[in-house]
Design a protein around this motif. Structure first.
Motif, short mmCIF file in Angstrom:
data_model
loop_
_atom_site.label_atom_id
_atom_site.label_comp_id
_atom_site.label_asym_id
_atom_site.label_seq_id
_atom_site.Cartn_x
_atom_site.Cartn_y
_atom_site.Cartn_z
N ALA A 1 -3.05 -36.57 2.01
CA ALA A 1 -4.50 -35.23 1.08
C ALA A 1 -5.32 -34.28 1.84
O ALA A 1 -4.69 -33.18 1.61
N VAL A 2 -5.56 -35.00 3.19
CA VAL A 2 -5.78 -33.28 4.04
C VAL A 2 -5.39 -32.85 3.62
O VAL A 2 -5.46 -30.88 4.10
N GLU A 3 -3.95 -32.51 4.49
CA GLU A 3 -2.75 -31.88 4.70
C GLU A 3 -2.45 -31.07 3.77
O GLU A 3 -2.12 -29.40 3.40
N ALA A 4 -2.26 -31.19 2.44
CA ALA A 4 -1.74 -30.31 0.78
C ALA A 4 -3.34 -29.74 0.95
O ALA A 4 -3.04 -28.64 0.21
N VAL A 5 -4.04 -29.76 0.73
CA VAL A 5 -5.71 -29.66 0.72
C VAL A 5 -5.49 -27.89 1.38
O VAL A 5 -5.75 -26.87 1.18
N VAL A 6 -5.48 -28.53 3.02
CA VAL A 6 -5.34 -27.33 3.64
C VAL A 6 -3.52 -26.27 2.99
O VAL A 6 -4.41 -24.74 4.01
N GLY A 7 -2.70 -26.84 2.90
CA GLY A 7 -2.32 -25.57 2.95
C GLY A 7 -2.35 -24.58 1.57
O GLY A 7 -3.00 -23.72 1.60
N TYR A 8 -3.15 -25.09 0.24
CA TYR A 8 -3.64 -25.05 -1.10
C TYR A 8 -5.01 -23.79 -0.67
O TYR A 8 -4.99 -22.31 -0.86
N VAL A 9 -5.90 -24.50 0.10
CA VAL A 9 -7.14 -23.96 0.17
C VAL A 9 -6.81 -22.83 1.26
O VAL A 9 -7.71 -21.45 0.24
N GLY A 10 -6.27 -23.08 2.24
CA GLY A 10 -6.12 -21.82 3.28
C GLY A 10 -5.56 -21.00 2.49
O GLY A 10 -5.90 -20.00 3.08
N ALA A 11 -4.37 -20.70 1.68
CA ALA A 11 -3.94 -19.96 1.15
C ALA A 11 -4.99 -18.90 0.17
O ALA A 11 -5.06 -17.95 -0.28
N ALA A 12 -5.05 -19.90 -0.58
CA ALA A 12 -6.56 -19.01 -1.45
C ALA A 12 -7.42 -18.32 -1.00
O ALA A 12 -7.59 -17.25 -1.03
#
Length: 256
Positions: A102-113
């Motif tokens: 979950a943390v890795e998925a959030v980092v990818g999406y939130v980091g891009a946004a």
């Protein structure tokens, strides 16, 4: 960094950034034109009658508010669309079954946004320098507020994208909640200019703390203390992280 799927994080980040690059001219032109219009309308019409606010020229005074308005809406919009689109197209199961936690998925999406929001904020800041004299007294704090706000409201947007069942729900909070709160949160005026009890009522508007802290980093003045601004932003980020942890633990709105 052993055990962290950097390749998976980068894949999500790259995909989300590529989606924005395909509309780069729209992404760049929109904030530039919007900023110019704000300065023409607010700077020209209101600024001619109210030349200074707290010793700062009105045109320069509204710059942090303009950036914050865009930062909040762009962060929420980018992050919510990023996670909602896989739900809409039915590809969410590919993400859930990928070797990503979950943390890795959030980092990818939130980091891009957050990256896209910061870029738009910097574009608005650069555009504003053509219309008024902008000075930044605390550049380190300005960058800190920029990054912290982008990350916090990208997390909030991620939550909205998970919660939304359709495009109407996806747009309702940014358009009917965030934008009005920003306009009423001192983005284009100081709440000290309001009579009582409206000034006290304004202190219950969370956006006041964001705008005030960000404006302090520019000019050293704000409607509330910078400590309160930081505390609110950090507290809101903590609430978003707690909500995300619960969602990924339970699968709410992610799994049937």
């Amino acid at each position: 960094m052993s055990g962290v799927n950097l390749h998976g994080i980068w894949a999500i980040y790259r995909t989300e950034m590529a989606r924005s690059i395909r509309t780069v001219w729209q992404s760049v032109a929109t904030p530039v034109i919007t900023t110019a219009l704000y300065f023409i309308v607010f700077g020209g019409a209101i600024g001619s009658r109210m030349s200074h606010v707290g010793g700062v020229g009105y045109g320069a005074f509204i710059v942090p508010g303009l950036i914050m308005l865009s930062l909040l809406t762009q962060s929420i919009s980018n992050a919510s669309i990023g996670i909602y689109f896989p739900k809409f197209t039915g590809t969410m199961f590919e993400i859930l079954s990928a070797p990503l936690n979950a943390v890795e998925a959030v980092v990818g999406y939130v980091g891009a946004a957050a990256t896209k929001s910061v870029v738009i904020g910097l574009i608005i800041l650069a555009t504003a320098t053509f219309f008024t004299d902008v000075r930044i007294l605390h550049p380190v704090w300005m960058v800190a507020f920029l990054l912290l706000t982008s990350l916090t409201f990208s997390l909030f947007g991620f939550l909205i994208g998970i919660w939304a069942k359709n495009f109407e729900q996806l747009a309702i909070i940014p358009s009917l909640v965030i934008t009005p709160l920003t306009f009423l949160g001192g983005a284009f005026y100081s709440i000290d200019m309001l009579p009582q009890p409206w000034r006290t009522v304004s202190l219950f508007n969370p956006v006041v703390y964001l705008v005030s802290g960000f404006r302090w980093s520019f000019y050293g003045l704000g409607d509330v203390g910078v400590g309160a601004s930081l505390a609110f932003t950090a507290g809101f980020m903590a609430l978003c992280l707690i909500a995300l942890a619960w969602i990924f633990r339970t699968g709410w709105r992610l799994k049937p």
